[in-house]
Scaffold this motif. Sequence first.
Motif, mmCIF file in Angstrom:
data_model
loop_
_atom_site.group_PDB
_atom_site.id
_atom_site.type_symbol
_atom_site.label_atom_id
_atom_site.label_comp_id
_atom_site.label_asym_id
_atom_site.label_seq_id
_atom_site.Cartn_x
_atom_site.Cartn_y
_atom_site.Cartn_z
ATOM 1 N N VAL A 1 -7.371 2.247 -6.052
ATOM 2 C CA VAL A 1 -6.918 0.731 -5.775
ATOM 3 C C VAL A 1 -7.750 0.226 -4.589
ATOM 4 O O VAL A 1 -8.287 -0.946 -4.731
ATOM 5 C CB VAL A 1 -5.531 0.865 -5.298
ATOM 6 C CG1 VAL A 1 -5.097 -0.477 -4.807
ATOM 7 C CG2 VAL A 1 -4.729 1.408 -6.431
ATOM 8 N N TYR B 1 7.836 7.196 -10.067
ATOM 9 C CA TYR B 1 6.789 6.199 -10.176
ATOM 10 C C TYR B 1 6.645 5.575 -11.390
ATOM 11 O O TYR B 1 6.810 6.032 -12.642
ATOM 12 C CB TYR B 1 5.456 7.062 -9.813
ATOM 13 C CG TYR B 1 5.194 7.248 -8.351
ATOM 14 C CD1 TYR B 1 4.396 6.530 -7.752
ATOM 15 C CD2 TYR B 1 5.689 8.600 -8.070
ATOM 16 C CE1 TYR B 1 4.322 6.787 -6.379
ATOM 17 C CE2 TYR B 1 5.650 8.823 -6.818
ATOM 18 C CZ TYR B 1 4.848 8.211 -5.733
ATOM 19 O OH TYR B 1 4.830 8.438 -4.583
ATOM 20 N N ASP C 1 -3.907 7.487 -6.386
ATOM 21 C CA ASP C 1 -4.406 6.447 -6.976
ATOM 22 C C ASP C 1 -4.600 5.585 -5.745
ATOM 23 O O ASP C 1 -5.374 4.406 -5.887
ATOM 24 C CB ASP C 1 -3.276 5.683 -7.853
ATOM 25 C CG ASP C 1 -3.062 6.441 -9.162
ATOM 26 O OD1 ASP C 1 -3.790 7.366 -9.639
ATOM 27 O OD2 ASP C 1 -1.936 6.096 -9.492
ATOM 28 N N GLU C 2 -4.459 5.932 -4.536
ATOM 29 C CA GLU C 2 -4.941 5.124 -3.229
ATOM 30 C C GLU C 2 -6.240 4.754 -3.185
ATOM 31 O O GLU C 2 -6.777 3.720 -3.000
ATOM 32 C CB GLU C 2 -4.453 5.744 -2.276
ATOM 33 C CG GLU C 2 -2.715 5.811 -1.690
ATOM 34 C CD GLU C 2 -2.421 6.426 -0.511
ATOM 35 O OE1 GLU C 2 -3.409 6.954 -0.033
ATOM 36 O OE2 GLU C 2 -1.407 6.544 -0.170
ATOM 37 N N VAL D 1 1.834 2.644 -3.366
ATOM 38 C CA VAL D 1 0.902 3.293 -4.499
ATOM 39 C C VAL D 1 0.889 4.853 -4.323
ATOM 40 O O VAL D 1 0.931 5.387 -3.252
ATOM 41 C CB VAL D 1 -0.560 2.669 -3.905
ATOM 42 C CG1 VAL D 1 -1.698 3.332 -4.722
ATOM 43 C CG2 VAL D 1 -0.489 1.267 -3.858
ATOM 44 N N HIS D 2 0.755 5.217 -5.430
ATOM 45 C CA HIS D 2 0.701 6.890 -5.704
ATOM 46 C C HIS D 2 -0.386 7.587 -4.819
ATOM 47 O O HIS D 2 -1.487 6.593 -4.995
ATOM 48 C CB HIS D 2 0.671 7.221 -7.097
ATOM 49 C CG HIS D 2 0.800 8.675 -7.261
ATOM 50 N ND1 HIS D 2 0.076 9.822 -6.833
ATOM 51 C CD2 HIS D 2 2.043 9.392 -7.939
ATOM 52 C CE1 HIS D 2 0.651 10.976 -7.341
ATOM 53 N NE2 HIS D 2 1.790 10.641 -7.951
ATOM 54 N N HIS E 1 -2.524 1.588 -11.913
ATOM 55 C CA HIS E 1 -2.303 2.767 -11.180
ATOM 56 C C HIS E 1 -0.738 2.986 -11.039
ATOM 57 O O HIS E 1 -0.184 2.183 -11.557
ATOM 58 C CB HIS E 1 -2.792 2.153 -9.569
ATOM 59 C CG HIS E 1 -2.324 0.988 -8.928
ATOM 60 N ND1 HIS E 1 -2.654 0.032 -9.396
ATOM 61 C CD2 HIS E 1 -1.251 0.695 -8.203
ATOM 62 C CE1 HIS E 1 -2.036 -0.949 -8.711
ATOM 63 N NE2 HIS E 1 -1.251 -0.561 -8.004
ATOM 64 N N ARG E 2 -0.200 3.851 -10.301
ATOM 65 C CA ARG E 2 1.050 4.161 -10.066
ATOM 66 C C ARG E 2 1.947 3.420 -8.941
ATOM 67 O O ARG E 2 1.095 3.665 -7.752
ATOM 68 C CB ARG E 2 1.576 5.610 -10.194
ATOM 69 C CG ARG E 2 1.516 6.167 -11.576
ATOM 70 C CD ARG E 2 1.162 7.526 -11.524
ATOM 71 N NE ARG E 2 -0.169 8.045 -10.952
ATOM 72 C CZ ARG E 2 -0.713 9.054 -11.020
ATOM 73 N NH1 ARG E 2 0.222 10.304 -11.201
ATOM 74 N NH2 ARG E 2 -1.909 9.461 -10.314
ATOM 75 N N VAL E 3 3.100 2.953 -8.987
ATOM 76 C CA VAL E 3 3.593 2.581 -7.825
ATOM 77 C C VAL E 3 5.040 2.961 -7.671
ATOM 78 O O VAL E 3 5.661 3.426 -8.914
ATOM 79 C CB VAL E 3 3.813 0.881 -7.634
ATOM 80 C CG1 VAL E 3 2.438 0.361 -7.530
ATOM 81 C CG2 VAL E 3 4.457 0.526 -8.814
ATOM 82 N N GLN F 1 0.770 -1.222 0.130
ATOM 83 C CA GLN F 1 -0.039 -0.106 0.070
ATOM 84 C C GLN F 1 0.977 1.292 0.040
ATOM 85 O O GLN F 1 0.499 2.244 -0.651
ATOM 86 C CB GLN F 1 -0.725 0.074 1.327
ATOM 87 C CG GLN F 1 -2.123 -1.027 1.122
ATOM 88 C CD GLN F 1 -2.647 -1.030 2.486
ATOM 89 O OE1 GLN F 1 -2.319 -0.977 3.458
ATOM 90 N NE2 GLN F 1 -4.201 -1.230 2.364
#
Length: 495
Positions: A135, A163, A131-132, A127-128, A154-156, A124
């Motif tokens: 998700v 990212y 985007d949280e 995660v950007h 999403h972005r990580v 978690q």
Amino acid sequence: MSAWYTLSPFVIFEDIAQAIPWHSEHVVIAIFLILWLISLLSPRITNQLHDEIKQQAKEHKQAIKSLQKEHQEENCQIQQLMHSEQFAFWEWNIKTNEVQFSPQWKKMIGLADYDALNNLRDLQQRVHPKDEQAVQHEILKVLSGKQKLFECTHRVQHEDGHYIWVHDKGQVFEGADGHIEKLFAIRLDVSEQKWIESELEIDSILIEHASEGIAVAREDMKILHCNKALSQTLKKTKEQLENSDLIDLVNSLQNKPDDSIVKALETQGFWRGELSLFDDKNEILLASRVSIKKIFHDTTQTINYSFIHSDITDLKRTQTALDTLANVDSVTGLANRHKLYNILETALKSEHEVTLMFLDLDNFKNVNDSLGHDIGDLLLKAVGKEIRKLIPSKALLARVGGDEFVFYYEQGLSSLTSTEIAQRITDRLKQPFHIKGHEIRIGSSIGIAHYPQQSFDRQSLLKASDMAMYHAKRAGKGQFCEFSDHLDEDDNETT
């Protein structure tokens, strides 16, 4: 099977039992016979059964080998896929809250395989922030039982701080009690696709806000899309343009269709040029610079056409105005000296026989002195119109300065001789002109010269006609004179 049935001791016994009256000694004999027949047939039956079992075992063994081979191939493909740098997986044990990540998953975010990463919080935290929520929303859907499939882009965060874009797709697995136990998902690195999407989005914005009109057409020339600039320039709605044909659009930018444009697209794959649309007075309504290019897409194996349009109407009108200033006499609207010299130079290169007349107005200075330059300018304009009526239609008439006019024409374009034309002009200019209540009488002196008979270039032709005009003026005005060699000799003697 039929042989066994035929030789069956029970069948034989049944036949014997029906034929023989039954006594105890008979029964013993019958049983003895049955046992004897069974002893004879038993090895044969046993061998047949053994062969059938052996064949079935062989077939089963081959089927198992085939299944094992298919399993090995599938397993090998899965292993290759699992070790791809663009492909990874993770698994969340919901009961224990433990998460397992594949080596490729860690590699995507810049971690080594031995780096610790085994709980949901680790997942978690990367995660950007923007985007949280998305998700979490998708995970809650599968945990609540609303859907079994989980999918989210999403972005990580990478270990170095930047990212990457990932696409997770998976599903939940339930235990024997029907409760969700695990969430398993595969992961793809889609950063490159997202970058391409971003570039396309930027390109789309740039196209939509570009000052040039832009359109895209299919292979059949039907327009798929156009931007705002094209719609505004052509004063048509986007819907009208996007339901039209590209060639029809090109033809609407000019008074006459040009087939060479289509031919160029077919043979060369592009066309670039200028198109002009004129009104009934031959004034520019719309001037366009157009570029059309055929585009072949390797991926989809399709063809499109790009159309770029620039409105250059103001530029062309400015050029026309400058051309007018440079080539047109401001008083009479006739060609000026500059234009005459340029066009005459080109005409003489054609090697056609040319006649040039140099005309000087008699007594014009008196008009300017007595009535003023405004009346003099109106008189010059009126004289130009009258001369224009009397000379060949394709002759170029110019005012070269003051009260001097020059015109030339190809000799084959007139049925009249040069002297007949000069006589008509002389007669008309002797007649009075009525300008703003004034009756004005003037005359003209005209010099005539021919090319190539009496000259070899533009300069010598003009000089010869000017010399002939001065001879006419010295002869008493209101005269015309054709150049000859003796005129040149007379000038030399006078000098």
